[in-house]
Design a protein around this motif. Sequence first.
Motif, PDB file in Angstrom:
ATOM      1  N   LEU A 215       9.677  -5.352  12.124  1.00 20.10           N
ATOM      2  CA  LEU A 215       8.772  -6.114  11.768  1.00 20.10           C
ATOM      3  C   LEU A 215       7.954  -6.730  13.009  1.00 20.10           C
ATOM      4  O   LEU A 215       8.201  -6.727  13.969  1.00 20.10           O
ATOM      5  CB  LEU A 215       9.443  -7.603  11.250  1.00 20.10           C
ATOM      6  N   THR A 216       6.745  -7.079  12.618  1.00 19.39           N
ATOM      7  CA  THR A 216       5.676  -7.509  13.776  1.00 19.39           C
ATOM      8  C   THR A 216       6.047  -9.040  13.710  1.00 19.39           C
ATOM      9  O   THR A 216       6.732  -9.924  13.066  1.00 19.39           O
ATOM     10  CB  THR A 216       4.183  -7.416  13.347  1.00 19.39           C
ATOM     11  N   VAL A 217       5.498  -9.823  14.814  1.00 20.38           N
ATOM     12  CA  VAL A 217       5.670 -11.333  15.261  1.00 20.38           C
ATOM     13  C   VAL A 217       5.046 -11.931  13.987  1.00 20.38           C
ATOM     14  O   VAL A 217       5.698 -12.916  13.653  1.00 20.38           O
ATOM     15  CB  VAL A 217       4.981 -11.526  16.391  1.00 20.38           C
ATOM     16  N   PRO A 218       3.963 -11.627  13.593  1.00 15.10           N
ATOM     17  CA  PRO A 218       3.213 -12.520  12.503  1.00 15.10           C
ATOM     18  C   PRO A 218       4.046 -12.278  11.151  1.00 15.10           C
ATOM     19  O   PRO A 218       4.311 -13.343  10.422  1.00 15.10           O
ATOM     20  CB  PRO A 218       1.884 -11.702  12.221  1.00 15.10           C
ATOM     21  N   GLN A 219       4.830 -11.214  10.916  1.00 16.69           N
ATOM     22  CA  GLN A 219       5.812 -10.964   9.877  1.00 16.69           C
ATOM     23  C   GLN A 219       6.822 -11.864   9.913  1.00 16.69           C
ATOM     24  O   GLN A 219       7.397 -12.401   8.969  1.00 16.69           O
ATOM     25  CB  GLN A 219       6.156  -9.621   9.577  1.00 16.69           C
ATOM     26  N   VAL A 220       7.324 -12.202  11.114  1.00 16.06           N
ATOM     27  CA  VAL A 220       8.666 -12.891  11.379  1.00 16.06           C
ATOM     28  C   VAL A 220       8.337 -14.333  11.358  1.00 16.06           C
ATOM     29  O   VAL A 220       8.662 -15.253  10.637  1.00 16.06           O
ATOM     30  CB  VAL A 220       9.126 -12.780  12.763  1.00 16.06           C
ATOM     31  N   MET A 221       6.994 -15.143  11.826  1.00 21.22           N
ATOM     32  CA  MET A 221       6.506 -16.225  11.700  1.00 21.22           C
ATOM     33  C   MET A 221       6.329 -16.426  10.382  1.00 21.22           C
ATOM     34  O   MET A 221       6.638 -17.660   9.969  1.00 21.22           O
ATOM     35  CB  MET A 221       4.958 -16.065  12.332  1.00 21.22           C
ATOM     36  N   ALA A 222       5.819 -15.516   9.417  1.00 24.19           N
ATOM     37  CA  ALA A 222       5.702 -15.945   7.927  1.00 24.19           C
ATOM     38  C   ALA A 222       7.038 -16.094   7.273  1.00 24.19           C
ATOM     39  O   ALA A 222       7.235 -16.885   6.347  1.00 24.19           O
ATOM     40  CB  ALA A 222       4.886 -14.756   7.345  1.00 24.19           C
ATOM     41  N   ARG A 223       8.101 -15.191   7.617  1.00 22.80           N
ATOM     42  CA  ARG A 223       9.162 -15.228   6.915  1.00 22.80           C
ATOM     43  C   ARG A 223      10.243 -16.576   7.265  1.00 22.80           C
ATOM     44  O   ARG A 223      10.838 -17.229   6.638  1.00 22.80           O
ATOM     45  CB  ARG A 223      10.164 -13.968   7.288  1.00 22.80           C
ATOM     46  N   LEU A 224       9.918 -16.853   8.605  1.00 26.96           N
ATOM     47  CA  LEU A 224      10.703 -18.152   9.177  1.00 26.96           C
ATOM     48  C   LEU A 224       9.753 -19.217   8.873  1.00 26.96           C
ATOM     49  O   LEU A 224      10.405 -20.389   9.388  1.00 26.96           O
ATOM     50  CB  LEU A 224      11.100 -17.946  10.586  1.00 26.96           C
ATOM     51  N   GLN A 225       8.438 -19.163   8.609  1.00 25.00           N
ATOM     52  CA  GLN A 225       7.789 -20.320   8.589  1.00 25.00           C
ATOM     53  C   GLN A 225       7.583 -21.104   9.814  1.00 25.00           C
ATOM     54  O   GLN A 225       7.747 -22.478  10.089  1.00 25.00           O
ATOM     55  CB  GLN A 225       7.926 -21.181   7.432  1.00 25.00           C
ATOM     56  N   LEU A 226       7.356 -20.315  11.022  1.00 24.10           N
ATOM     57  CA  LEU A 226       7.420 -20.736  12.352  1.00 24.10           C
ATOM     58  C   LEU A 226       6.080 -20.513  13.026  1.00 24.10           C
ATOM     59  O   LEU A 226       5.385 -19.498  12.693  1.00 24.10           O
ATOM     60  CB  LEU A 226       8.504 -20.424  13.134  1.00 24.10           C
ATOM     61  N   GLY A 227       5.710 -21.234  13.967  1.00 26.34           N
ATOM     62  CA  GLY A 227       4.241 -20.700  14.794  1.00 26.34           C
ATOM     63  C   GLY A 227       4.766 -19.620  15.783  1.00 26.34           C
ATOM     64  O   GLY A 227       5.926 -19.464  15.988  1.00 26.34           O
ATOM     65  N   ARG A 228       3.628 -18.858  16.370  1.00 29.31           N
ATOM     66  CA  ARG A 228       3.772 -17.986  17.316  1.00 29.31           C
ATOM     67  C   ARG A 228       4.541 -18.422  18.410  1.00 29.31           C
ATOM     68  O   ARG A 228       5.632 -17.594  18.988  1.00 29.31           O
ATOM     69  CB  ARG A 228       2.683 -17.375  17.614  1.00 29.31           C
ATOM     70  N   SER A 229       4.431 -19.444  19.006  1.00 28.25           N
ATOM     71  CA  SER A 229       5.211 -19.959  20.215  1.00 28.25           C
ATOM     72  C   SER A 229       6.759 -19.890  20.047  1.00 28.25           C
ATOM     73  O   SER A 229       7.502 -19.745  20.947  1.00 28.25           O
ATOM     74  CB  SER A 229       4.468 -21.017  20.717  1.00 28.25           C
TER      75      SER A 229
END
Length: 63
Positions: free
Chosen positions: A8-22
């Motif tokens: 998974l890419t960071v943006p995909q993980v961001m979407a799945r966890l509903q968290l920001g990039r940082s």
Amino acid sequence: MTASTELLTVPQVMARLQLGRSAVYDLLRTHQLASITLDRARRIPAHALTDFIRTRLDQEAAA
């Protein structure tokens, strides 16, 4: 690629966890979420995300 080897890419993980990039990069930096680096790209194995969520659920249940 099977689910166990899906990266998974960071943006995909961001979407799945509903968290920001940082927040996601903080999890990676503190080794709470495992990742690999390919060239300059950070990738998170799908099983590492599943393990992270399971661990957090177990911690919440024990609290």
